[in-house]
Design an enzyme around this catalytic site. Sequence first.
Site, mmCIF file in Angstrom:
data_model
loop_
_atom_site.group_PDB
_atom_site.id
_atom_site.type_symbol
_atom_site.label_atom_id
_atom_site.label_comp_id
_atom_site.label_asym_id
_atom_site.label_seq_id
_atom_site.Cartn_x
_atom_site.Cartn_y
_atom_site.Cartn_z
ATOM 1 N N LYS A 168 93.386 51.610 39.356
ATOM 2 C CA LYS A 168 92.045 51.396 40.344
ATOM 3 C C LYS A 168 92.244 52.441 40.778
ATOM 4 C CE LYS A 168 92.232 49.350 44.948
ATOM 5 N NZ LYS A 168 91.558 51.012 45.615
ATOM 6 N N ARG A 213 78.186 48.117 46.413
ATOM 7 C CA ARG A 213 78.787 46.878 46.327
ATOM 8 C C ARG A 213 78.715 46.789 47.725
ATOM 9 N NH1 ARG A 213 83.185 45.608 49.644
ATOM 10 N NH2 ARG A 213 84.929 44.140 48.906
ATOM 11 N N GLU A 220 83.058 51.590 38.525
ATOM 12 C CA GLU A 220 83.117 52.877 39.367
ATOM 13 C C GLU A 220 82.749 54.313 39.269
ATOM 14 O OE1 GLU A 220 85.986 52.909 42.674
ATOM 15 O OE2 GLU A 220 84.983 51.783 41.971
ATOM 16 N N LYS A 264 99.308 49.596 44.368
ATOM 17 C CA LYS A 264 99.124 51.297 45.457
ATOM 18 C C LYS A 264 100.103 52.142 45.188
ATOM 19 C CE LYS A 264 95.547 51.285 47.811
ATOM 20 N NZ LYS A 264 94.793 51.449 48.817
ATOM 21 N N CYS A 304 75.847 83.325 64.446
ATOM 22 C CA CYS A 304 75.397 84.106 64.645
ATOM 23 C C CYS A 304 74.863 83.803 66.124
ATOM 24 C CB CYS A 304 73.643 83.325 64.510
ATOM 25 S SG CYS A 304 73.112 81.484 65.317
ATOM 26 N N CYS A 343 75.161 75.007 65.248
ATOM 27 C CA CYS A 343 75.065 75.959 65.866
ATOM 28 C C CYS A 343 72.783 75.554 66.039
ATOM 29 C CB CYS A 343 74.990 77.068 64.594
ATOM 30 S SG CYS A 343 73.555 77.891 64.840
ATOM 31 N N CYS A 376 69.995 81.282 62.359
ATOM 32 C CA CYS A 376 70.851 81.820 61.668
ATOM 33 C C CYS A 376 71.202 82.076 59.953
ATOM 34 C CB CYS A 376 71.632 80.627 62.078
ATOM 35 S SG CYS A 376 73.864 80.557 61.213
#
Length: 721
Positions: A153, A174, A210, A362, A456, A469, A475
Amino acid sequence: MTSAPSGSPSRHADPDENPYVEATPADFEPVAELSAEDAAEQASLLRSAIREHDHRYYVEADPLISDEAYDRLFARLRELEDAFDLSTENSPTRRVGGEPLDELETVEHVAPMRSIDNSTEADAVREFDERVRGGLDAAGFDPDEAAYVCEPKFDGLSVEVVYEDGEYARAATRGDGVAGDDVTEQVRTIRSVPGRLRGNPPARLAVRGEAYMPRDAFEAYNEELMERGEEPFANPRNAAAGTLRQLDPAVVAERPLDVFFFDVLGWETAEIEDSEADDAPERPTAHWDEFDAFDALGLRRTDRIERVRDIEDAIDYRDRMMADRDDLNYSIDGVVISVDDREHREALGSTARAPRWAFAHKFPPRTATTTVEGVTVQVGRTGRLTPVAELHPVDVGGVTVSRATLHNPAEIEALGVNVGDRVRIYRAGDVIPYVPEVVEKRSEGTYAFPETCPVCDAPVERDGPLAFCTGGLGCPAQLDRAIEHWARRDALDIEGLGSERVEQLREAGLVESLSDLYDLTVADLTELEGWGETSAENLVDELEATKEPSLDRFLAGLGIPDVGATTARALAAHFGDLDAILDADENALREVDDVGPEVAASIRTFFDTDENRAAIAGLRERGVEPEPVDVETGGALDGLTFVFTGSLSTTRSEAQAHVEAHGASATSSVSGNTDYLVAGESPGRSKREDADAADVPVLDEAAFADLLAERGVAWPPDGEE
């Protein structure tokens, strides 16, 4: 117990007929000396050979030629396609990425992509077997004849891929199981997904696969992200999901995705008019045999599959896979046990959510408890602040863990976590573990998230659960990203300014702000490792050539949140010059097509930030001044607003730029202000539905061309005098 099926010897190219399969020339004849016919023939041979090499490398892991030889073939094919306009939809050269998309459309699946019932308990698997046997017996089948196919799986992102007459046609996520996001261009870039099937394919084939990021590639990619100052992905699944939902296929092409195919969703042998697949084999009658079909068609699949008749053998398979999972180069979170015979499956049927003929056994999650010894706040290149728990080292599933993500300040508040607390660590295959709960409160209160950026010292602003930020272009943690964004193809398009070179310039102290790019000299660059006189001169020349950019490219290059190429063009067309945009309030910005309240606020916030203003002023001081747009001049399409969907004879961005050049507006979504939706091939369903709801006329490309012709505007753009 049965081992994996064997594959078919079918090939994309026969070495006896194709000179580029087992040997590659050191040099090709000059393109100028080729006739159009010779070029087309050579390109066809190259495509077939490259498909064969892709299959041998990415599917069989058994390459025939060296990487250098492959690169020569690929470069030659691209050279021929460019010189003779020979590019095809499924050419291997398309894998480098196509035109950026405005949004992901929604498409319906060929067949439902259902979830699977699951459990970590063996007794639940035995109960599943009893239900299967009882269901088969009730349907008149002998339960003892039933067999199960056991397979990993995969823990990635499930996708549907459709082929028509053997050619790659479409891909979708999906989604809700009935419809998903159209990721056709993104999946096209994955090299283990063939652009053309091998052997004798059916007229239409829909397969489920997959998409995932291999573990070694994920770790290398995450390390690269962190070295560049970007936020790493939490795990390979997030990396795969985040990558496939990128709107720019070129970004997907740069990331190391792979695919395993594991199920047939649709198999039609002669349903398409003029199909060449009349003699294609019928769909296999058993799931086990579908894996043989995948081999014959050149679709990559796992070899870690077994066929069993006893459910205890299936449980044993799961236990062995759990013991082996750390040795695999892909993430799995269990195994799938499914009835093999298709007639048996049809007799068992499905519930509204899941098939009755499949079950996922599983693996249990991997957890441990430890103490939070500190919290570090990292600043990503988008300005997002991510808190990381520094932990007393603990073993989690055989891996020593000393850091775990806390995700964001809202997660900290929800957990109530602070330094000194004892927490649970959850890994479950994650390369970056996280904290799901506090198991023992040993501190007072909750960790106080910083109010200023740790890099920063600019103020931190919250956006829902996230923190950012506000230092923007000033920065240092965000500057690398800003420079790379400035150099992007859809911004200033500066060649030779990729991530590695940006990092090198930053480490050398040559670029401390965006405007410092325009102070670089050939002498500066040639002192750095890997720079020669020619490459240094090329970059300086590239930068010099961008000092008078179009206003829309300048805006796109600044990296303003929520402002992409389309919105930048709309802003430029509406306001005409940079100062007018800099001074526009939110109400004025909202008058622009494609700019709503949130985007207007985002633009205003960006330009109100002192650091961003200073960066723009620095660019202008060095001679970077965007060209104004004449907004007074009307055009043949003045007052019209178009939205484009589907594939046209030109790219979507070229179509948008073309109508805008003649006075029209081009937006990315349909609204009551839209005059026409132009629908090319394979249009998105959501835009069609929005057009119907808003009574917006829908034009195919021919009708669109007629409309433009009536107003004296040529279509396609290259047909214009």
